[in-house]
Write a protein that holds these residues in place. Structure first.
Motif, PDB file in Angstrom:
ATOM      1  N   VAL A 165      27.117-105.506 -43.478  1.00 34.84           N
ATOM      2  CA  VAL A 165      26.281-104.373 -42.389  1.00 34.84           C
ATOM      3  C   VAL A 165      25.838-105.460 -41.369  1.00 34.84           C
ATOM      4  CG1 VAL A 165      24.581-102.821 -41.946  1.00 34.84           C
ATOM      5  CG2 VAL A 165      26.069-102.782 -43.987  1.00 34.84           C
ATOM      6  N   LYS A 166      25.869-104.987 -40.188  1.00 34.19           N
ATOM      7  CA  LYS A 166      25.070-105.819 -39.057  1.00 34.19           C
ATOM      8  C   LYS A 166      24.159-104.857 -38.389  1.00 34.19           C
ATOM      9  CE  LYS A 166      27.209-107.477 -35.045  1.00 34.19           C
ATOM     10  NZ  LYS A 166      28.163-108.286 -34.404  1.00 34.19           N
ATOM     11  N   LEU A 167      22.943-105.478 -38.132  1.00 38.00           N
ATOM     12  CA  LEU A 167      22.076-104.792 -37.632  1.00 38.00           C
ATOM     13  C   LEU A 167      21.908-105.348 -35.826  1.00 38.00           C
ATOM     14  CD1 LEU A 167      18.932-105.095 -39.899  1.00 38.00           C
ATOM     15  CD2 LEU A 167      20.677-103.369 -39.975  1.00 38.00           C
ATOM     16  N   HIS A 168      21.485-104.378 -35.283  1.00 36.19           N
ATOM     17  CA  HIS A 168      21.113-105.044 -33.764  1.00 36.19           C
ATOM     18  C   HIS A 168      19.648-104.842 -33.413  1.00 36.19           C
ATOM     19  CE1 HIS A 168      25.604-104.630 -33.129  1.00 36.19           C
ATOM     20  NE2 HIS A 168      25.126-105.470 -32.242  1.00 36.19           N
ATOM     21  N   GLU A 169      18.710-105.433 -34.435  1.00 37.93           N
ATOM     22  CA  GLU A 169      17.421-105.236 -34.175  1.00 37.93           C
ATOM     23  C   GLU A 169      16.738-106.669 -34.047  1.00 37.93           C
ATOM     24  OE1 GLU A 169      16.084-102.350 -34.791  1.00 37.93           O
ATOM     25  OE2 GLU A 169      17.875-101.183 -35.416  1.00 37.93           O
ATOM     26  N   VAL A 190      22.086-110.131 -38.485  1.00 36.69           N
ATOM     27  CA  VAL A 190      21.471-109.609 -37.497  1.00 36.69           C
ATOM     28  C   VAL A 190      21.812-110.051 -36.159  1.00 36.69           C
ATOM     29  CG1 VAL A 190      18.991-109.409 -36.623  1.00 36.69           C
ATOM     30  CG2 VAL A 190      19.418-109.332 -38.989  1.00 36.69           C
ATOM     31  N   ASP A 191      22.062-109.012 -35.145  1.00 34.96           N
ATOM     32  CA  ASP A 191      22.666-109.376 -34.014  1.00 34.96           C
ATOM     33  C   ASP A 191      21.395-109.211 -32.986  1.00 34.96           C
ATOM     34  OD1 ASP A 191      23.646-109.835 -31.481  1.00 34.96           O
ATOM     35  OD2 ASP A 191      25.640-108.401 -31.911  1.00 34.96           O
ATOM     36  N   THR A 192      21.032-110.172 -32.143  1.00 33.68           N
ATOM     37  CA  THR A 192      19.851-109.580 -31.277  1.00 33.68           C
ATOM     38  C   THR A 192      20.112-109.657 -29.768  1.00 33.68           C
ATOM     39  OG1 THR A 192      19.525-112.145 -31.250  1.00 33.68           O
ATOM     40  CG2 THR A 192      18.376-110.900 -33.051  1.00 33.68           C
ATOM     41  N   ASN A 193      21.158-110.067 -29.470  1.00 37.62           N
ATOM     42  CA  ASN A 193      21.607-109.646 -27.947  1.00 37.62           C
ATOM     43  C   ASN A 193      20.823-110.540 -26.928  1.00 37.62           C
ATOM     44  OD1 ASN A 193      22.434-106.514 -29.241  1.00 37.62           O
ATOM     45  ND2 ASN A 193      24.325-107.901 -28.312  1.00 37.62           N
ATOM     46  N   CYS A 194      20.601-111.861 -27.397  1.00 39.11           N
ATOM     47  CA  CYS A 194      19.854-112.953 -26.504  1.00 39.11           C
ATOM     48  C   CYS A 194      18.580-112.674 -25.845  1.00 39.11           C
ATOM     49  CB  CYS A 194      20.891-112.817 -25.335  1.00 39.11           C
ATOM     50  SG  CYS A 194      22.771-113.063 -25.565  1.00 39.11           S
ATOM     51  N   LEU A 216      22.553-115.226 -38.027  1.00 40.26           N
ATOM     52  CA  LEU A 216      21.684-114.625 -36.723  1.00 40.26           C
ATOM     53  C   LEU A 216      22.676-114.644 -35.652  1.00 40.26           C
ATOM     54  CD1 LEU A 216      18.910-113.401 -35.809  1.00 40.26           C
ATOM     55  CD2 LEU A 216      18.470-116.036 -35.692  1.00 40.26           C
ATOM     56  N   GLU A 217      22.729-113.524 -34.957  1.00 39.55           N
ATOM     57  CA  GLU A 217      23.591-113.713 -33.685  1.00 39.55           C
ATOM     58  C   GLU A 217      23.098-113.534 -32.279  1.00 39.55           C
ATOM     59  OE1 GLU A 217      26.820-110.952 -34.295  1.00 39.55           O
ATOM     60  OE2 GLU A 217      27.425-110.362 -32.350  1.00 39.55           O
ATOM     61  N   GLU A 218      23.556-114.388 -31.505  1.00 38.00           N
ATOM     62  CA  GLU A 218      22.828-114.563 -29.985  1.00 38.00           C
ATOM     63  C   GLU A 218      21.536-114.419 -29.965  1.00 38.00           C
ATOM     64  OE1 GLU A 218      25.429-111.930 -27.511  1.00 38.00           O
ATOM     65  OE2 GLU A 218      26.213-113.635 -26.887  1.00 38.00           O
ATOM     66  N   PRO A 219      20.794-115.284 -30.560  1.00 40.01           N
ATOM     67  CA  PRO A 219      19.301-115.213 -30.661  1.00 40.01           C
ATOM     68  C   PRO A 219      18.522-115.864 -29.272  1.00 40.01           C
ATOM     69  CG  PRO A 219      19.753-116.959 -31.841  1.00 40.01           C
ATOM     70  CD  PRO A 219      21.239-116.396 -31.514  1.00 40.01           C
ATOM     71  N   GLY A 243      29.353-115.979 -29.101  1.00 43.13           N
ATOM     72  CA  GLY A 243      30.928-116.213 -28.423  1.00 43.13           C
ATOM     73  C   GLY A 243      31.392-114.959 -27.744  1.00 43.13           C
ATOM     74  N   GLU A 244      30.635-113.938 -27.811  1.00 47.22           N
ATOM     75  CA  GLU A 244      31.268-112.549 -27.091  1.00 47.22           C
ATOM     76  C   GLU A 244      30.989-112.594 -25.996  1.00 47.22           C
ATOM     77  OE1 GLU A 244      28.266-109.982 -29.080  1.00 47.22           O
ATOM     78  OE2 GLU A 244      28.229-109.145 -27.487  1.00 47.22           O
ATOM     79  N   ASN A 245      30.144-113.418 -25.247  1.00 46.20           N
ATOM     80  CA  ASN A 245      29.975-113.487 -23.931  1.00 46.20           C
ATOM     81  C   ASN A 245      30.831-114.802 -23.403  1.00 46.20           C
ATOM     82  OD1 ASN A 245      28.220-111.244 -23.206  1.00 46.20           O
ATOM     83  ND2 ASN A 245      27.007-112.180 -24.663  1.00 46.20           N
ATOM     84  N   ALA A 293      35.741-111.444 -35.489  1.00 46.96           N
ATOM     85  CA  ALA A 293      36.079-110.723 -34.169  1.00 46.96           C
ATOM     86  C   ALA A 293      34.853-110.000 -33.638  1.00 46.96           C
ATOM     87  CB  ALA A 293      37.275-109.863 -34.476  1.00 46.96           C
ATOM     88  N   HIS A 294      34.677-110.249 -32.367  1.00 45.03           N
ATOM     89  CA  HIS A 294      33.665-109.003 -31.568  1.00 45.03           C
ATOM     90  C   HIS A 294      34.650-108.182 -31.306  1.00 45.03           C
ATOM     91  CE1 HIS A 294      31.835-107.453 -28.084  1.00 45.03           C
ATOM     92  NE2 HIS A 294      30.819-107.605 -28.764  1.00 45.03           N
ATOM     93  N   SER A 295      34.391-106.955 -32.032  1.00 45.84           N
ATOM     94  CA  SER A 295      35.392-105.759 -31.763  1.00 45.84           C
ATOM     95  C   SER A 295      34.799-104.581 -31.941  1.00 45.84           C
ATOM     96  CB  SER A 295      36.571-106.069 -32.696  1.00 45.84           C
ATOM     97  OG  SER A 295      36.200-106.121 -33.915  1.00 45.84           O
TER      98      SER A 295
END
Ligand SMILES: [Mg+2]
Length: 364
Positions: A165-169, A190-194, A216-219, A243-245, A293-295
């Motif tokens: 599971v991935k969170l966006h929190e 956990v993906d934080t979107n920068c 931890l994704e894009e912190p 890497g998605e950006n 994959a960012h998908s």
């Protein structure tokens, strides 16, 4: 065979996310918009691609119609690299990422679909052959900002068979709620979107460390601060994904040289399509860096990610958006069962968009 037509087909699909509708860029998001790219050759063969669009779908659709199509029409559909290189060079002064690069990504995917259909082979075969026909998928939850909703949806995803599971929190309370609801042992990311400076990101990584995160994704803001990400990797104590950006494979080389990532996440509808995704992933693989994959896609972008993942040597997890759509663009042909996706075996991407969905949900 000559390209006769290139068309953006916009779908607006109602959706549910297991909580209130997310807000984005100041507005509640009422629909999932998708830009499909339909390419037809002079002999009537049709290929389908998907261009990243999200809430800026009008810009991507306009880029397909007004910028990409006029250049692509009349070219040889088999010359995928030549067409994409030409488009990138013509439009590079408008940026190396953004609507035009997303639009040409959609065209590129459609050209691979056409190439596979013409050869009578799946895209994964054109990439060297599928090494697996069942692909691990993980549930990628929306941002809820509410521990109860995070717990409920995380537990539900695990019950549905997702093995990760991935969170966006961005707050510890939600991360803790997910870990407690899922129990130990199920991978959580956990993906934080920068959102943060480097120091803030290091502090957040240390706060999240007790919850056993796989990554931890894009912190860090901005996403291309690779030196900053490398510092978070060294000092934060968590594996870093990004890497998605990054919208060309050279940027992945820069990222890898900076030791910025444990996991790289090329995005096929953004990076320039299938060939550029492959180049980025191969660079990472050569350095022993994991590829994911960012998908968060529902159409040809998801199918393309699956063929790419199937052809890679190492296992590549596929991101599945935790979201119930009012209708499935692929007619239900590609749904995760028990957290696993079955690779379509037909020629090209293996599945065209459902004509009934195109009829009922297209934005005119
Ligand atoms: Mg992400």
């Amino acid at each position: 065979m000559t390209i006769r037509a290139v068309e953006a087909v916009t779908l607006a699909l109602p959706f549910e996310v297991g909580g209130p509708k997310p807000r984005f860029a100041g507005k509640p998001r009422e629909f999932v918009h998708m830009i499909l790219v339909r390419v037809e050759t002079a002999d009537g063969l049709v290929g389908w691609g998907e261009a990243f669009s999200h809430v800026a779908w009008e810009a991507t659709a306009a880029a397909v119609t007004h910028n990409i199509a006029p250049v692509a029409i009349g070219r040889d559909a088999a010359d995928i690299d030549g067409t994409i290189r030409t488009l990138r060079q013509i439009f590079h002064l408008f940026g190396r990422t953004g609507a035009i690069v997303f639009a040409l990504s959609g065209l590129e995917i459609a050209l691979w679909d056409l190439a596979g259909k013409r050869a009578g082979k799946p895209v994964s075969t054109l990439l060297g052959g599928a090494r697996r026909d069942r692909l691990p998928a993980y549930a990628s939850l929306m941002r809820y900002g509410d521990p109860e909703l995070v717990a409920r949806n995380s537990a539900k995803a695990v019950r549905r068979g997702f093995s990760m599971v991935k969170l966006h929190e961005i707050h510890e309370a939600e991360v803790r709620a997910a870990r407690e609801a899922m129990g130990p042992g199920v991978p959580l990311t956990v993906d934080t979107n920068c959102p943060w400076t480097v120091d803030e990101a290091i502090a957040a990584a240390r706060r999240f460390a007790p919850y056993d995160l796989l990554w931890l994704e894009e912190p860090v803001w901005p996403p291309e601060d690779y030196a900053g990400l490398a510092r978070v990797r060294q000092e934060g104590g968590l594996r870093i994904a990004t890497g998605e950006n990054a919208c060309n494979s050279l940027e992945f080389e820069t990222m890898l040289r900076a030791c910025a990532a444990d996991v790289v996440q090329p995005s096929v509808t953004k990076i320039g399509g299938i060939a550029e995704w492959w180049r980025a992933a191969k660079r990472a693989e050569a350095q022993g860096v994991m590829v994911a994959a960012h998908s968060p896609y529902f159409g040809p972008g998801l199918l393309a990610s699956m063929h790419l993942a199937a052809a890679m040597e190492g296992e590549v997890p596929i991101e599945i958006h935790w979201c119930e759509l009012g209708a499935s663009p692929l007619g239900g042909a590609v749904l995760p069962a028990g957290g696993v996706l079955a690779l379509p075996t037909g020629p090209g991407l293996g599945c065209d968009p459902d004509p009934a969905v195109l009829r009922d949900f297209a934005v005119m």
